[in-house]
Design an enzyme around this catalytic site. Structure first.
Site, PDB file in Angstrom:
ATOM      1  N   GLY A  47      36.612 103.957  46.593  1.00  0.00           N
ATOM      2  CA  GLY A  47      37.444 105.087  46.176  1.00  0.00           C
ATOM      3  C   GLY A  47      38.309 104.807  44.961  1.00  0.00           C
ATOM      4  N   LYS A  67      33.382 110.799  55.247  1.00  0.00           N
ATOM      5  CA  LYS A  67      34.766 110.493  55.644  1.00  0.00           C
ATOM      6  C   LYS A  67      35.454 111.735  56.233  1.00  0.00           C
ATOM      7  CE  LYS A  67      34.715 106.679  52.399  1.00  0.00           C
ATOM      8  NZ  LYS A  67      35.421 105.808  51.474  1.00  0.00           N
TER       9      LYS A  67
HETATM   10  P1  13P Z   1      33.347 105.558  47.539  1.00  0.00           P
HETATM   11  O1  13P Z   1      31.886 105.685  47.184  1.00  0.00           O
HETATM   12  O2  13P Z   1      34.085 106.846  47.494  1.00  0.00           O
HETATM   13  O3  13P Z   1      33.996 104.454  46.774  1.00  0.00           O
HETATM   14  O4  13P Z   1      33.402 105.121  49.094  1.00  0.00           O
HETATM   15  C1  13P Z   1      32.590 104.083  49.530  1.00  0.00           C
HETATM   16  C2  13P Z   1      32.650 104.001  50.996  1.00  0.00           C
HETATM   17  O5  13P Z   1      33.666 103.652  51.567  1.00  0.00           O
HETATM   18  C3  13P Z   1      31.466 104.393  51.761  1.00  0.00           C
HETATM   19  O6  13P Z   1      31.585 104.068  53.100  1.00  0.00           O
END
Ligand code: 13P
Length: 260
Positions: free
Chosen positions: A186, A11
């Protein structure tokens, strides 16, 4: 049998030097072979340093988005050819955060229109990627409100069908779909493995019959070292798309080993 695939989505995190350092650490932890396919999607700016850091490793690099045109007057966008040229093997398409669908809202609600990905742009992007060297990872998933209204299957079937609109099934035979329930992203609130398995199986059933056996379907949303083995042991789950837990090589390697 489908080979499991675990991809880290970094991200909007890490400056270039830090991204390269973490990629180097992961490369050493993974060693010669991981037992499953592994990828990392850093920011656009960190693609080149991460590709260099991973030279000679079995870990592939991916971009978090692309634009569907090859070139032209599209300020600020990158084409499939450009990210392939930078050394990418994968590309994420239609992540819920680009669709303005957040598990944890960290921007003003009034700005959600800025995150303008739609089923139509996902379809255009997928068309732009098929036939190139890139493996598309297309993200689908329902919001909490949609789940609570018992609309999970309806929403996901619509996303999968729209994504493949006008595309010959065989062109997506080696493609990847990530089932990411928006409410699990998240939030630390992982989807129950039985339900995640059910939805991944449902996605497979929506695909054209000729590619049902080959398309890999990942689960994503709060995957971590403690829950990965349980999720990845489910027959319909072919690996994971991992956010937070992919940022720490010592955690991510445990997730990777859970799929191996
Ligand atoms: P998390 O593993 O932080 O929940 O994020 C998942 C995600 O959006 C992967 O693209």
């Amino acid at each position: 049998m489908r080979k499991k695939i675990v991809v880290g989505n970094w991200k909007m995190n890490l400056l270039q030097a830090d991204a390269a350092a973490r990629a180097t650490e992961l490369k050493e932890l993974v060693g010669e072979s991981s037992g499953c396919e592994v990828g990392i999607c850093p920011t656009f700016l960190s693609i080149s340093p991460v590709v260099s850091a991973l030279e000679g490793s079995c870990i592939g690099v991916g971009a978090q988005d692309i634009f569907w045109k090859e070139s032209g007057a599209f300020t600020g966008f990158l084409s499939a050819a450009m990210i392939a040229d930078a050394g990418c093997k994968y590309v994420l398409i239609g992540h819920s955060e680009r669709r303005g669908r957040f598990g944890k809202l960290e921007v003003p609600e009034s700005t959600l229109g800025f995150f303008a990905e739609t089923d139509e742009t996902v379809n255009l992007k997928l068309k732009a990627v098929l036939g190139t060297s890139l493996t598309p990872i297309v993200c689908v998933g329902e919001t909490l409100a949609e789940r609570e209204a018992s609309k999970t299957d309806e929403v996901i079937a619509a996303q999968v069908n729209a994504m493949l609109d006008g595309i010959e099934a065989e062109a997506f035979a080696e493609g990847v779909i990530a089932y990411e329930p928006v409410w699990a992203i998240g939030t630390g609130q992982v989807c129950d493995s039985t339900e995640a398995n059910r939805v991944c199986g449902f996605i497979r059933s929506v695909l054209p019959a000729s590619i049902q056996a080959s398309v890999r379907i990942q689960y994503g949303g709060s995957v971590n070292p403690a829950n990965a083995a349980e999720l990845f042991s489910q027959p319909e789950i072919d690996g994971g798309l991992v956010g937070g837990a992919s940022l720490k090589p010592s955690d991510f390697i445990q997730v990777i080993r859970s799929a191996s």
